[in-house]
Design a protein around this motif. Structure first.
Motif, short mmCIF file in Angstrom:
data_model
loop_
_atom_site.label_atom_id
_atom_site.label_comp_id
_atom_site.label_asym_id
_atom_site.label_seq_id
_atom_site.Cartn_x
_atom_site.Cartn_y
_atom_site.Cartn_z
N ILE A 161 0.82 -1.31 -0.08
CA ILE A 161 0.04 -0.11 0.17
C ILE A 161 0.80 1.24 0.06
N PHE A 162 2.03 1.47 0.78
CA PHE A 162 2.78 2.34 1.15
C PHE A 162 3.51 2.74 -0.22
N HIS A 163 4.08 1.55 -0.94
CA HIS A 163 4.86 1.60 -2.22
C HIS A 163 4.17 2.13 -3.21
N SER A 164 2.85 1.55 -3.23
CA SER A 164 1.84 1.93 -4.56
C SER A 164 1.59 3.73 -4.42
N ILE A 165 1.33 3.84 -3.19
CA ILE A 165 0.79 5.24 -3.07
C ILE A 165 2.19 6.24 -3.58
N SER A 166 3.23 5.70 -2.81
CA SER A 166 4.64 6.45 -2.98
C SER A 166 5.00 6.55 -4.65
N LYS A 186 16.56 -5.25 -7.60
CA LYS A 186 17.08 -4.65 -8.86
C LYS A 186 16.81 -5.41 -10.00
N ASP A 187 16.70 -6.72 -9.83
CA ASP A 187 16.56 -7.77 -10.95
C ASP A 187 15.27 -8.26 -10.92
N ASN A 188 14.31 -7.86 -10.00
CA ASN A 188 12.81 -8.20 -10.07
C ASN A 188 12.00 -7.51 -11.05
N VAL A 189 11.64 -8.06 -12.18
CA VAL A 189 11.20 -7.57 -13.43
C VAL A 189 9.53 -6.87 -12.93
N LEU A 190 9.07 -7.81 -12.29
CA LEU A 190 7.64 -7.57 -12.07
C LEU A 190 7.41 -5.94 -11.12
N LEU A 191 8.30 -6.10 -10.21
CA LEU A 191 8.48 -4.96 -9.27
C LEU A 191 8.99 -3.67 -9.92
N ASN A 192 9.94 -3.99 -10.86
CA ASN A 192 10.67 -2.85 -11.55
C ASN A 192 9.67 -2.16 -12.45
N LEU A 193 8.87 -3.14 -13.29
CA LEU A 193 7.93 -2.67 -14.20
C LEU A 193 6.68 -2.03 -13.72
N THR A 194 6.25 -2.55 -12.44
CA THR A 194 4.96 -2.06 -11.98
C THR A 194 5.36 -0.71 -11.37
N THR A 195 6.50 -0.54 -10.77
CA THR A 195 6.80 0.91 -10.16
C THR A 195 6.98 1.80 -11.29
N CYS A 196 7.47 1.44 -12.44
CA CYS A 196 7.78 2.40 -13.52
C CYS A 196 6.41 2.76 -14.17
N PHE A 256 14.68 1.89 -15.47
CA PHE A 256 14.14 2.04 -14.10
C PHE A 256 14.59 3.56 -13.74
N GLN A 257 15.90 3.66 -13.63
CA GLN A 257 16.46 4.93 -13.21
C GLN A 257 16.20 6.11 -14.14
N SER A 258 16.00 5.80 -15.38
CA SER A 258 15.60 6.86 -16.14
C SER A 258 14.23 7.56 -16.16
N THR A 259 13.42 6.32 -15.43
CA THR A 259 11.92 6.78 -15.31
C THR A 259 12.10 7.43 -13.84
N SER A 260 12.65 6.94 -12.82
CA SER A 260 12.49 7.38 -11.49
C SER A 260 12.99 8.75 -11.38
N ALA A 261 14.03 8.96 -12.31
CA ALA A 261 14.84 10.53 -12.15
C ALA A 261 13.67 11.36 -12.65
N ARG A 262 12.43 11.15 -13.36
CA ARG A 262 11.29 11.95 -13.87
C ARG A 262 10.46 12.14 -12.61
N THR A 263 11.19 12.42 -11.13
CA THR A 263 10.63 13.11 -10.00
C THR A 263 10.20 11.95 -9.11
#
Length: 430
Positions: A161-166, A186-196, A256-263
């Motif tokens: 819940i916290f991660h999704s809101i964040s 860093k190698d978990n594809v599902l969490l990386n793509l979900t977060t992105c 992931f880092q390119s996406t995350s750098a967008r704020t």
């Protein structure tokens, strides 16, 4: 006594955010928010609350090791309020109480979302709430599939819940502990793509998302949405390629880092180990940031697009156009003003922190300052060790970045146009 009726929308929005920050500071400073045996200083409580409301993600203390369930819940609520905006939250409560939304509230939403018209404000707020519930709900389910493998079901649900809101609000906070953020995954594809996915859609802007849902085809979109999509794809691609070329990381990590750098501010690799060229790439992405009317910060994708197009048009002696539409001079001037104010704010605050923290390099301090202005939250690891005065300066930087430098300037000056005019005379430029 403050007279809200006579106060400008910009000042009300700034005051609203400031009150939420102060409320969050008070709650996080209280012992009921901290783990047993842990105390939080007033400055660290202020810094954390400001970072949460401004959906930045820079932290002076580790959230998991410092705050208990109540404290983390407070942080999550602050992130949600900051991401959706005080005005939108206020209108949502009015709608839930089945009362009519007045003109003042509609103007506040228009100003906070940087829109050009009052038309459809109530429908937009409803769309914002339903969109948020959909994406955050989806994020919770997908994140739970990952975290449930390493944590008990109840802990995994809380983290999800916290991660999704964040993530959807482009905040970048984590509650995994020890400042490790998402490096274990860093190698978990599902969490990386979900977060992105959450970061990208949260950064597109609610107005653009609504238009995409309604019209569905790129050719039928308005110019603003076309620019947002074009710039988002361009920056994500450019950032991924540059980071892959400059750092020893996987393609997934670079994306992931390119996406995350967008704020957003999540990281799957320790940024303190990045090269100078890699950090400069991230600084550029952080400074541009997300899109107008989104949960992200920065000067915004549309601002950068207008600046690049206007520079090209002046050089080629052509009209400044985009997708067969002429860009108004007012928009061009506003874009350059925003970039100039943002640049001055970043440079001045970097200078101040460099004076206070001579033990850190210029690039480290610049990175933290741009991260604060862009409400990103990425860090080279120096934020927890900064002096209290430096944290206060960064807090002010985050506050200005979330509300926008132009909004912060306008609260001090009247926006009523003057009837006084002078003769025009050309000035030699360049």
């Amino acid at each position: 006594m403050i007279n809200f009726k006579k106060m400008s929308p910009g000042r009300i929005i700034v005051l609203g955010f400031a009150l939420v920050v102060l409320t969050g500071t008070t709650l996080l400073y209280l012992p009921i928010s901290s783990n047993e045996g842990v105390s939080v200083t007033l400055v660290d409580a202020l810094f954390t609350a400001t970072s949460a409301v401004c959906v930045t993600g820079l932290v002076a203390v580790d959230l998991a090791n410092t705050f208990n369930v109540f404290g983390r819940t407070v942080v999550a609520i602050l992130i949600q309020i900051g991401g959706l905006g005080v005005a939108s939250i206020g209108v949502a409560f009015i709608l839930l109480s089945r009362k009519n939304v007045g003109l003042k509230e509609r103007i506040l939403v228009k100003e906070s979302m940087n829109l050009n018209s009052l038309q459809g404000m109530v429908r937009l707020v409803k769309s914002i709430i339903t969109t948020t519930v959909f994406f955050e709900g989806t994020g919770i389910i997908l994140s739970f599939l990952v975290f449930s493998k390493d944590y008990s079901p109840l802990s995994a649900l809380g983290i999800s819940i916290f991660h999704s809101i964040s993530a959807f609000n482009n905040a970048g906070f984590d509650i995994l502990g020890d400042f490790k953020n998402l490096t274990p995954y860093k190698d978990n594809v599902l969490l990386n793509l979900t977060t992105c996915g959450l970061i990208i859609f949260g950064g597109l802007g609610f107005y653009a998302i609504r238009e995409i849902k309604q019209k569905k085809h790129f050719k039928t979109f308005g110019v603003n949405t076309k620019i947002v999509i074009t710039m988002t794809v361009t920056l994500l691609t450019l950032g991924t390629v540059l980071l892959k070329c400059t750092e020893n990381i996987s393609w997934l990590g670079a994306f992931f880092q390119s996406t995350s750098a967008r704020t957003a501010g999540f990281n799957t690799y320790p940024l303190g180990d990045f090269s100078t060229s890699g950090l400069l790439t991230l600084i550029f992405l952080m400074f541009v940031g997300a899109s107008p009317g989104s949960t992200g910060g920065g000067i915004k994708t549309t601002t950068a697009f207008v600046i690049f197009k206007s520079i090209y048009s002046i050089s080629a002696n052509k009209n400044c156009t985009a997708f067969k539409r002429k860009i108004p001079k007012e928009s061009i001037i506003k874009a350059f003003v925003i970039m100039t104010l943002a640049g001055l704010l970043v440079c001045f605050n970097t200078f101040l922190i460099c004076l206070i923290e001579p033990q850190y390099t210029f690039l480290q301090v610049l990175f933290e300052t741009v991260s604060g202005f862009g409400t990103v939250g990425l860090s080279t690891g120096i934020t927890p060790y900064l002096a209290d005065l430096s944290k206060i300066i960064l807090s002010f930087t985050m506050f200005c970045g979330r509300l926008g430098p132009l909004t912060m300037m306008c609260i001090w000056f009247s926006r009523t146009p003057s009837s006084l005019s002078y003769p025009e005379e050309k000035i030699t430029i360049g």
